[in-house]
Motif scaffolding. Structure first.
Motif, PDB file in Angstrom:
ATOM      1  N   ASP A  65       0.800  -1.115   0.060  1.00 30.11           N
ATOM      2  CA  ASP A  65      -0.062   0.059   0.059  1.00 30.11           C
ATOM      3  C   ASP A  65       0.857   1.159  -0.050  1.00 30.11           C
ATOM      4  N   ALA A  66       0.440   2.152  -0.510  1.00 22.75           N
ATOM      5  CA  ALA A  66       1.027   3.491  -0.744  1.00 22.75           C
ATOM      6  C   ALA A  66       0.893   4.513   0.256  1.00 22.75           C
ATOM      7  N   HIS A  67       1.801   5.476   0.554  1.00 23.90           N
ATOM      8  CA  HIS A  67       1.627   6.371   1.329  1.00 23.90           C
ATOM      9  C   HIS A  67       1.268   7.595   0.726  1.00 23.90           C
ATOM     10  N   VAL A  68       0.384   8.362   1.313  1.00 18.80           N
ATOM     11  CA  VAL A  68       0.078   9.942   0.981  1.00 18.80           C
ATOM     12  C   VAL A  68       1.166  10.645   0.968  1.00 18.80           C
ATOM     13  N   PHE A  69       1.480  11.528  -0.161  1.00 19.07           N
ATOM     14  CA  PHE A  69       2.716  12.499  -0.117  1.00 19.07           C
ATOM     15  C   PHE A  69       2.189  13.820   0.474  1.00 19.07           C
ATOM     16  N   ILE A  70       2.474  14.351   1.533  1.00 17.84           N
ATOM     17  CA  ILE A  70       1.972  15.405   1.862  1.00 17.84           C
ATOM     18  C   ILE A  70       2.277  16.781   1.194  1.00 17.84           C
ATOM     19  N   ARG A  71       1.365  17.439   0.885  1.00 14.52           N
ATOM     20  CA  ARG A  71       1.686  18.533  -0.222  1.00 14.52           C
ATOM     21  C   ARG A  71       2.098  18.082  -1.550  1.00 14.52           C
ATOM     22  N   GLY A  72       2.224  17.103  -1.986  1.00 16.30           N
ATOM     23  CA  GLY A  72       2.774  16.263  -2.931  1.00 16.30           C
ATOM     24  C   GLY A  72       4.506  16.166  -2.928  1.00 16.30           C
ATOM     25  N   ASP A  73       4.884  16.184  -1.827  1.00 14.42           N
ATOM     26  CA  ASP A  73       6.342  16.040  -1.442  1.00 14.42           C
ATOM     27  C   ASP A  73       6.522  14.689  -1.340  1.00 14.42           C
ATOM     28  N   HIS A  74       7.369  13.945  -2.058  1.00 17.36           N
ATOM     29  CA  HIS A  74       7.574  12.342  -1.865  1.00 17.36           C
ATOM     30  C   HIS A  74       8.314  12.222  -0.659  1.00 17.36           C
ATOM     31  N   LYS A  75       8.933  13.100  -0.260  1.00 13.37           N
ATOM     32  CA  LYS A  75       9.909  13.206   1.062  1.00 13.37           C
ATOM     33  C   LYS A  75       9.217  13.021   2.372  1.00 13.37           C
ATOM     34  N   LYS A  76       7.847  13.741   2.365  1.00 10.41           N
ATOM     35  CA  LYS A  76       6.911  13.845   3.423  1.00 10.41           C
ATOM     36  C   LYS A  76       5.801  13.004   3.411  1.00 10.41           C
ATOM     37  N   LEU A  77       5.725  11.809   3.941  1.00  9.33           N
ATOM     38  CA  LEU A  77       5.056  10.659   3.806  1.00  9.33           C
ATOM     39  C   LEU A  77       3.899  10.799   4.972  1.00  9.33           C
ATOM     40  N   GLY A  78       2.633  10.773   4.483  1.00  9.17           N
ATOM     41  CA  GLY A  78       1.594  10.500   5.455  1.00  9.17           C
ATOM     42  C   GLY A  78       0.981   9.382   5.559  1.00  9.17           C
ATOM     43  N   LYS A  79      -0.288   9.052   5.986  1.00  8.92           N
ATOM     44  CA  LYS A  79      -0.533   7.800   6.223  1.00  8.92           C
ATOM     45  C   LYS A  79      -0.549   7.080   5.236  1.00  8.92           C
ATOM     46  N   THR A  80      -0.925   5.738   5.420  1.00 12.69           N
ATOM     47  CA  THR A  80      -0.671   4.743   4.343  1.00 12.69           C
ATOM     48  C   THR A  80      -2.228   4.321   3.774  1.00 12.69           C
ATOM     49  N   VAL A  81      -2.666   4.245   2.506  1.00  8.71           N
ATOM     50  CA  VAL A  81      -3.800   4.197   1.985  1.00  8.71           C
ATOM     51  C   VAL A  81      -3.766   2.839   1.311  1.00  8.71           C
ATOM     52  N   PRO A  82      -4.801   2.167   1.739  1.00  4.94           N
ATOM     53  CA  PRO A  82      -5.005   0.716   1.267  1.00  4.94           C
ATOM     54  C   PRO A  82      -5.418   0.869  -0.361  1.00  4.94           C
ATOM     55  N   ARG A  83      -5.005  -0.338  -0.932  1.00  3.25           N
ATOM     56  CA  ARG A  83      -5.193  -0.526  -2.377  1.00  3.25           C
ATOM     57  C   ARG A  83      -6.754  -0.681  -2.507  1.00  3.25           C
ATOM     58  N   GLY A  84      -7.426  -0.271  -3.414  1.00  2.80           N
ATOM     59  CA  GLY A  84      -9.075  -0.412  -3.808  1.00  2.80           C
ATOM     60  C   GLY A  84      -9.428   0.574  -4.428  1.00  2.80           C
ATOM     61  N   PHE A  85     -10.848   0.531  -4.763  1.00  9.43           N
ATOM     62  CA  PHE A  85     -11.410   1.398  -5.839  1.00  9.43           C
ATOM     63  C   PHE A  85     -12.070   2.545  -5.193  1.00  9.43           C
ATOM     64  N   PRO A  86     -12.069   3.924  -5.998  1.00 11.52           N
ATOM     65  CA  PRO A  86     -12.715   4.956  -5.167  1.00 11.52           C
ATOM     66  C   PRO A  86     -14.128   4.658  -4.935  1.00 11.52           C
ATOM     67  N   LYS A  87     -14.467   5.153  -3.684  1.00  9.02           N
ATOM     68  CA  LYS A  87     -15.753   4.876  -3.268  1.00  9.02           C
ATOM     69  C   LYS A  87     -17.023   5.618  -4.069  1.00  9.02           C
ATOM     70  N   VAL A  88     -16.705   6.787  -4.609  1.00  7.27           N
ATOM     71  CA  VAL A  88     -17.719   7.446  -5.493  1.00  7.27           C
ATOM     72  C   VAL A  88     -17.933   6.616  -6.750  1.00  7.27           C
ATOM     73  N   LEU A  89     -17.164   5.501  -7.033  1.00  5.93           N
ATOM     74  CA  LEU A  89     -17.482   4.882  -8.219  1.00  5.93           C
ATOM     75  C   LEU A  89     -18.194   3.682  -7.980  1.00  5.93           C
ATOM     76  N   VAL A  90     -18.207   3.303  -6.789  1.00  4.57           N
ATOM     77  CA  VAL A  90     -18.696   1.586  -6.532  1.00  4.57           C
ATOM     78  C   VAL A  90     -19.992   1.883  -5.459  1.00  4.57           C
ATOM     79  N   ASN A  91     -20.871   1.042  -5.992  1.00  6.13           N
ATOM     80  CA  ASN A  91     -22.292   1.220  -4.915  1.00  6.13           C
ATOM     81  C   ASN A  91     -22.051   0.127  -3.801  1.00  6.13           C
ATOM     82  N   ASP A  92     -21.505  -1.024  -3.994  1.00  2.00           N
ATOM     83  CA  ASP A  92     -21.326  -2.060  -2.712  1.00  2.00           C
ATOM     84  C   ASP A  92     -19.706  -1.827  -2.282  1.00  2.00           C
ATOM     85  N   PRO A  93     -19.324  -1.974  -1.040  1.00  4.80           N
ATOM     86  CA  PRO A  93     -17.950  -1.998  -0.668  1.00  4.80           C
ATOM     87  C   PRO A  93     -17.260  -3.213  -1.621  1.00  4.80           C
ATOM     88  N   PRO A  94     -16.307  -2.781  -2.190  1.00  5.29           N
ATOM     89  CA  PRO A  94     -15.379  -3.743  -2.721  1.00  5.29           C
ATOM     90  C   PRO A  94     -14.600  -4.553  -1.784  1.00  5.29           C
TER      91      PRO A  94
END
Length: 369
Positions: A65-94
């Protein structure tokens, strides 16, 4: 086997019986073989691409899983985001993605029977290619802000057939081109045009101009100059006899021809959902005055003189069949014969070249009917 064994002894005896010329050739081949084995492997040029699993030897190696780049800076890592589909595009939780990069589940989700949008978008693009306008007039927007389909049942039918064929684009081309609506004439009825002036109901075929690439290829083909070679480096000289597919098109516009922009070729620096069809004076001036078109007219005149009988009427008929794909009318024959039999003025090209240029400038050559 030992070098002193019987096998090697027999090989040595055979070598002694060879002629000096053959022995010398064998030594040369052995030396060449040794040089090839010691030669550095050929480096095949590769394009910049993403590697599934991340670059080896870095912290991105493997599936994770990838980290969020804070303000787009690859040296400033934020929380980890699990792999998955954008929630706005799916009806049921994938289901969560626990193995691999997630590309395969994404492809399976996009092409599932519960998601008909990709098939609809694709068949709408194919329809637009053949008719000039898609069943949905906004090919990049199938949402609420886009245009609704003019024939929603037909769009769903084509999308279903597309999926049933195994997502075969060739099958969809065949299905559309064998249909009655595709084989209609561009001449609509008076009542139909009055009731549906924009032809949204497809009462007749839309008349549309050839794409920029097809215009240039047509000019080279009718003059007999077009070559059929495939591949190779791009070219920037418009007079080159190769297909326009290989005409250089750089984002900066440097060292490229203005021909593409003049005839609405797609801009490589932008996402173009639908090409425009402008009608401006420079297009007509290009056909009348550009050296490329003049050269095509000369080559076409030479081809007519070489392949057609010498009399004027036969040349007119052959030129119409070659350039426009139809026989000329009686009035067109009379005009053509009159032009070909006229005495050339001083400093002007011969009548056959002028007549060829005249036909190359007609709308019938440039438009699909």
């Amino acid at each position: 086997l030992s070098p002193r064994g019987p096998f090697w002894a027999q090989a040595a005896d055979r070598a002694k019986r060879l002629t000096p010329e053959i022995q010398k050739r064998l030594e040369e081949l052995n030396s060449e073989l040794a040089a090839l084995r010691n030669k550095r492997p050929l480096e095949v040029p590769q394009a910049v691409a993403c590697q599934d699993g991340g670059p080896k030897g870095t912290r991105h190696e493997g599936f994770q899983d990838a980290h969020v780049f804070i303000r787009g800076d690859h040296k400033k890592l934020g929380k980890t985001v699990p792999r998955g589909f954008p929630k706005v595009l799916v009806n049921d939780p994938p289901r969560p993605i626990t193995e691999g990069s997630g590309r395969l589940p994404l492809a399976a989700w996009m092409t599932s029977s519960q998601n008909p949008l990709p098939a609809r978008v694709m068949v709408n693009r194919i329809w637009q290619h053949h008719f000039g306008k898609g069943l949905v007039a906004t090919p990049n927007d199938f949402g609420k802000r886009g245009e609704p389909p003019t024939h929603p049942e037909l769009l769903d039918y084509l999308a279903a057939r597309f999926v049933e064929s195994g997502w075969s684009v060739k099958s969809m081309h065949r299905l559309i081109m064998l249909s009655g609506v595709y084989q209609q004439s561009c001449q609509g009825s008076v009542a139909g045009v009055a009731q549906d002036p924009e032809n949204r109901l497809l009462g007749h075929m839309n008349r549309r101009r050839l794409d920029a690439e097809a215009i240039r290829d047509t000019l080279l083909f009718v003059s007999g100059r077009l070559t059929r070679e495939h591949g190779g480096p791009p070219f920037s000289d418009l007079d080159a006899p190769r297909r326009t597919l290989y005409l250089q098109s750089a984002r900066t516009g440097a060292n490229t021809s203005d021909f593409g922009r003049l005839f609405d070729r797609a801009d490589p620096s932008m996402i173009v959902a639908e090409r425009g069809q402008s009608v401006v004076a420079p297009q007509a001036l290009f056909f009348l005055n550009d050296p490329f078109v003049s050269g095509v007219a000369k080559a076409l005149a030479a081809r007519i003189a070489r392949e057609a009988p010498a009399d004027a009427e036969s040349r007119v008929r052959y030129l119409y069949a070659l350039a426009l794909g139809r026989p000329p009318t009686k009035a067109e024959i009379e005009v053509g014969v009159q032009i070909l039999n006229a005495a050339p003025a001083t400093g002007e090209p011969n009548p056959l070249e002028r007549y060829c240029l005249l036909l190359l400038c007609t709308n019938e050559l440039l438009y699909i009917e």
